[in-house]
Design a protein around this motif. Structure first.
Motif, PDB file in Angstrom:
ATOM      1  N   GLY A  18       0.820  -1.201   0.000  1.00 31.89           N
ATOM      2  CA  GLY A  18       0.000   0.000   0.000  1.00 31.89           C
ATOM      3  C   GLY A  18       0.860   1.259   0.000  1.00 31.89           C
ATOM      4  O   GLY A  18       2.096   1.218   0.096  1.00 31.89           O
ATOM      5  N   PRO A  19       0.268   2.409  -0.151  1.00 31.62           N
ATOM      6  CA  PRO A  19       1.015   3.681  -0.207  1.00 31.62           C
ATOM      7  C   PRO A  19       1.661   3.993   1.121  1.00 31.62           C
ATOM      8  O   PRO A  19       1.194   3.592   2.183  1.00 31.62           O
ATOM      9  CB  PRO A  19      -0.052   4.693  -0.591  1.00 31.62           C
ATOM     10  N   CYS A  20       2.789   4.768   1.005  1.00 30.09           N
ATOM     11  CA  CYS A  20       3.497   5.175   2.223  1.00 30.09           C
ATOM     12  C   CYS A  20       2.837   6.405   2.865  1.00 30.09           C
ATOM     13  O   CYS A  20       2.941   6.613   4.071  1.00 30.09           O
ATOM     14  CB  CYS A  20       4.966   5.499   1.900  1.00 30.09           C
ATOM     15  N   SER A  21       2.205   7.220   2.042  1.00 31.74           N
ATOM     16  CA  SER A  21       1.554   8.420   2.560  1.00 31.74           C
ATOM     17  C   SER A  21       0.251   8.641   1.804  1.00 31.74           C
ATOM     18  O   SER A  21       0.029   8.070   0.738  1.00 31.74           O
ATOM     19  CB  SER A  21       2.467   9.640   2.410  1.00 31.74           C
ATOM     20  N   VAL A  22      -0.629   9.443   2.369  1.00 36.15           N
ATOM     21  CA  VAL A  22      -1.923   9.715   1.764  1.00 36.15           C
ATOM     22  C   VAL A  22      -1.769  10.812   0.720  1.00 36.15           C
ATOM     23  O   VAL A  22      -1.212  11.880   1.003  1.00 36.15           O
ATOM     24  CB  VAL A  22      -2.939  10.145   2.839  1.00 36.15           C
ATOM     25  N   PRO A  23      -2.199  10.600  -0.513  1.00 36.64           N
ATOM     26  CA  PRO A  23      -2.109  11.657  -1.543  1.00 36.64           C
ATOM     27  C   PRO A  23      -2.885  12.894  -1.118  1.00 36.64           C
ATOM     28  O   PRO A  23      -3.839  12.816  -0.318  1.00 36.64           O
ATOM     29  CB  PRO A  23      -2.715  10.979  -2.770  1.00 36.64           C
ATOM     30  N   ALA A  24      -2.483  13.998  -1.680  1.00 33.49           N
ATOM     31  CA  ALA A  24      -3.088  15.279  -1.273  1.00 33.49           C
ATOM     32  C   ALA A  24      -4.557  15.332  -1.630  1.00 33.49           C
ATOM     33  O   ALA A  24      -5.370  15.905  -0.871  1.00 33.49           O
ATOM     34  CB  ALA A  24      -2.331  16.437  -1.937  1.00 33.49           C
ATOM     35  N   HIS A  25      -4.964  14.751  -2.802  1.00 37.49           N
ATOM     36  CA  HIS A  25      -6.359  14.859  -3.199  1.00 37.49           C
ATOM     37  C   HIS A  25      -7.267  13.892  -2.441  1.00 37.49           C
ATOM     38  O   HIS A  25      -8.484  13.958  -2.569  1.00 37.49           O
ATOM     39  CB  HIS A  25      -6.488  14.595  -4.712  1.00 37.49           C
ATOM     40  N   LEU A  26      -6.702  12.957  -1.634  1.00 37.75           N
ATOM     41  CA  LEU A  26      -7.509  12.057  -0.822  1.00 37.75           C
ATOM     42  C   LEU A  26      -7.466  12.384   0.662  1.00 37.75           C
ATOM     43  O   LEU A  26      -8.054  11.676   1.478  1.00 37.75           O
ATOM     44  CB  LEU A  26      -7.036  10.609  -1.012  1.00 37.75           C
ATOM     45  N   LYS A  27      -6.784  13.480   0.963  1.00 33.03           N
ATOM     46  CA  LYS A  27      -6.627  13.849   2.360  1.00 33.03           C
ATOM     47  C   LYS A  27      -7.960  14.340   2.930  1.00 33.03           C
ATOM     48  O   LYS A  27      -8.722  15.008   2.240  1.00 33.03           O
ATOM     49  CB  LYS A  27      -5.552  14.915   2.492  1.00 33.03           C
ATOM     50  N   ASP A  28      -8.222  14.005   4.178  1.00 37.76           N
ATOM     51  CA  ASP A  28      -9.418  14.410   4.925  1.00 37.76           C
ATOM     52  C   ASP A  28     -10.697  13.762   4.407  1.00 37.76           C
ATOM     53  O   ASP A  28     -11.800  14.198   4.750  1.00 37.76           O
ATOM     54  CB  ASP A  28      -9.592  15.936   4.896  1.00 37.76           C
ATOM     55  N   ILE A  29     -10.590  12.733   3.566  1.00 38.80           N
ATOM     56  CA  ILE A  29     -11.776  11.986   3.140  1.00 38.80           C
ATOM     57  C   ILE A  29     -11.962  10.805   4.098  1.00 38.80           C
ATOM     58  O   ILE A  29     -11.014  10.079   4.376  1.00 38.80           O
ATOM     59  CB  ILE A  29     -11.617  11.491   1.692  1.00 38.80           C
ATOM     60  N   PRO A  30     -13.187  10.637   4.626  1.00 40.38           N
ATOM     61  CA  PRO A  30     -13.389   9.526   5.596  1.00 40.38           C
ATOM     62  C   PRO A  30     -13.067   8.166   4.987  1.00 40.38           C
ATOM     63  O   PRO A  30     -13.349   7.913   3.821  1.00 40.38           O
ATOM     64  CB  PRO A  30     -14.863   9.645   5.970  1.00 40.38           C
ATOM     65  N   PHE A  31     -12.492   7.329   5.816  1.00 40.44           N
ATOM     66  CA  PHE A  31     -12.021   6.019   5.380  1.00 40.44           C
ATOM     67  C   PHE A  31     -12.812   4.925   6.119  1.00 40.44           C
ATOM     68  O   PHE A  31     -12.977   4.978   7.339  1.00 40.44           O
ATOM     69  CB  PHE A  31     -10.530   5.873   5.674  1.00 40.44           C
ATOM     70  N   ALA A  32     -13.338   3.946   5.389  1.00 49.16           N
ATOM     71  CA  ALA A  32     -14.085   2.845   5.979  1.00 49.16           C
ATOM     72  C   ALA A  32     -13.133   1.690   6.255  1.00 49.16           C
ATOM     73  O   ALA A  32     -12.622   1.071   5.317  1.00 49.16           O
ATOM     74  CB  ALA A  32     -15.191   2.390   5.034  1.00 49.16           C
TER      75      ALA A  32
END
Length: 567
Positions: A18-32
């Motif tokens: 999986g990714p090492c960090s959260v991309p900027a355009h997916l930041k602050d989006i709720p995660f299930a």
């Protein structure tokens, strides 16, 4: 020339996938969150609530994460549901005149005034609301087996030595051959043949005898003690215990037996204060008998009633004119104060071999007979066992209606409902060598009276014919005894308790301390025999009285010929 293919930037995660960090355009989006074992459904499932309710969260979480749930804050007032389905009408158009009459009839049914159409009378015929509700399960509750309690409380320090599945005992077979008679004691009164002509219309009240009944276990028998000291055999038992082991496949209730290993010998006894000698009633019937101590038709009260009936009946059908069949030795359990007050019973001490090997163990059994029958002129008298089947619920058999014309059907039905008890009687008659079994049919004077009974009929049976008709295979019975004795003789010295599981087809062998039952006293008669008249002198539930002097001068038959064959 091919087009240029730029290499995309790849994020390498050395600690996992999986990714090492959260991309900027997916930041602050709720995660299930989800587990790796979860089944993934659609990318966007707008009917998630419906599936979650149906499958209970199988494959995904029921209802989804709360952050994705949509709640309407305001209802749209302009939106309404319209039912366009056609309305069904009856033939007469559903006029108000009929509706008024229906309301009147419904009120009549609720008030119980219309017994023909409903109300309490109709509910009573149909069994009531509870019965109708029970019928919805199609008899599943009736087929549920009744759970019975164990005959003994298992101690915390008892160790299970062996566990036997009783269903597997049907394959065992052994023929011990003819027994060797060692000793015969007691005297027998003669059977009153007038009872053979007894009919339902000529019923006789069951008399309460004042004679003394003594049930003496193996270790308390002075004759068996003398034989054990003289090395007559390695295994010792009484017929009631041995037949219990022989017919254990038919038993349904829980019971226990005490087996004691002393040196190279084995003794079978019933546990002190146990109810082993009580007779069961309808043990193998399709309708289970409730284990209710306060119910006169419960298991405990019926056992006391059946035991009292058999004791009283066995003495009533004898001729008391002083003429007796003497077997040559005095009753070993008689005391000087018992002159003329002991019940008519005789004992035969017989020996069988438990194997065909030269050094095979032998078993000595004390067998009982209840009476004698005079034969033709010049013929030797015959011995007989006298037993009784008792009726407590006239809804089941109704002796008074069926015995007159259907006695054979009643015998077969009672044998099916009391398979274990009847099989023990047949095996006892074959062990003792009795010529006949006199079977009486006894019923209560009134359905709720447990103290007064009437004798309705008699039926004579031949032991060997009974064994064939009632499927009592003595070779299989002796095979079971041989297997149990071989198992116990292979154990170390000590006390062992054989416990029959009341709810499973299992017989467990426990190793118990030697003093496990030493401090247990017999229950008082008023505790167990509440409302049941046991007749003569009775100490405890089965007339147990073992405080008798050791009888000397007994003429034990010499079995030297048999011992020579063994050598």
């Amino acid at each position: 020339m091919s087009a240029a293919f730029p290499v995309p930037q790849i994020a390498d995660n050395p600690d996992g996938w999986g990714p090492c960090s959260v991309p900027a355009h997916l930041k602050d989006i709720p995660f299930a969150p989800f587990n790796k074992g979860d089944k993934l459904g659609r990318v966007a499932d707008w009917s998630q609530n419906a599936y979650g309710n149906k499958y209970g969260g199988r494959g995904f979480q029921q209802g989804g994460p709360p952050v994705f749930n949509f709640f309407a804050n305001e209802e749209e007032e302009s939106f309404h549901l319209v039912d366009n389905r056609p309305v069904k009408t009856n033939k007469f158009g559903g006029g108000r005149r009929f509706q008024q009459n229906n309301r009147f009839n419904n009120q009549q049914r609720r008030d119980g005034k219309d017994g023909a159409r409903g109300g309490p009378e109709q509910d009573k015929k149909k069994g009531g609301a509870q019965q109708q509700k029970k019928q919805q399960f199609y008899g599943r509750d009736n087929n549920r087996p009744t759970q019975y309690s164990s005959s003994v409380e298992i101690g915390a320090d008892w160790a299970v030595v062996e566990q036997i599945n009783t269903t597997s005992l049907g394959r065992l077979n052994y023929n011990p051959g003819e027994p060797v008679d060692l000793l015969a004691c007691g005297s027998l009164e003669y059977y009153d043949k007038s009872y053979d002509n007894l009919a339902v219309k000529k019923e006789k009240p069951l008399e309460k005898t004042k004679r003394i009944f003594r049930s003496v276990s193996t270790s308390d028998d002075p004759v068996l003690a003398q034989m054990a000291a003289g090395g007559k055999a390695r295994v010792f038992a009484v017929d009631s215990i041995l037949t219990h082991l022989m017919c254990m496949q038919s038993s349904k209730y829980g019971w226990d037996l005490l087996a004691t290993r002393k040196g190279d010998q084995l003794f079978f006894d019933w546990r002190p204060s146990s109810k082993f000698t009580l007779l069961t009633v309808n043990e193998t019937a399709p309708e289970a008998v409730p284990e209710d101590k306060d119910n006169i038709n419960g298991m405990n009260h019926l056992a006391l009633e059946a035991t009292a009936i058999n004791q009283n009946f066995s003495q009533q059908v004898l001729v008391k004119d002083g003429n007796k069949l003497d077997l040559g030795n005095a009753n070993p359990f008689a005391s000087p104060s018992d002159a003329g007050s002991l019940a008519s019973v005789a004992y035969k001490y017989r020996k069988w071999k438990l194997s065909s090997a030269a050094d095979a163990p032998e078993i000595v059994v004390r067998c009982e007979v209840d009476g004698a029958i005079k034969g033709p002129e010049g013929a030797a008298p015959q011995t007989v066992l006298i037993k009784a089947l008792n009726e407590y619920d006239i809804k089941g058999q109704d002796y008074r209606k069926r015995l007159e014309n259907q006695k054979g059907a009643v015998v077969l039905s009672e044998t099916k409902n009391n398979k274990f008890k009847v099989a023990k009687w047949v095996a006892s008659s074959l062990l003792s060598g009795a010529d006949q079994i006199k079977l009486g049919f006894v019923s209560r004077a009134t359905p709720r009276d447990v103290s007064n009974h009437v004798v309705l009929a008699m039926h004579a049976l031949k032991p060997k014919d009974c064994a064939r008709s009632f499927h009592v295979d003595m070779d299989n019975c002796w095979g079971i005894v041989r297997a149990v004795c071989d198992l116990l003789l292979g154990l170390d010295e000590g006390a062992y308790l054989l416990v029959k599981d009341p709810n499973k087809e299992l017989l467990r062998v426990y190793s118990v301390p030697a003093d496990a039952f030493a401090a247990v006293s017999a229950p008082a008669p008023e505790d167990d025999a509440d409302g049941v008249d046991m007749g003569g002198e009775v100490a405890g539930p089965a007339g147990m009285d073992v405080t008798v002097p050791l009888v000397t001068g007994l003429k034990v038959a010499d079995s030297g010929a048999a011992d020579a064959d063994d050598a």
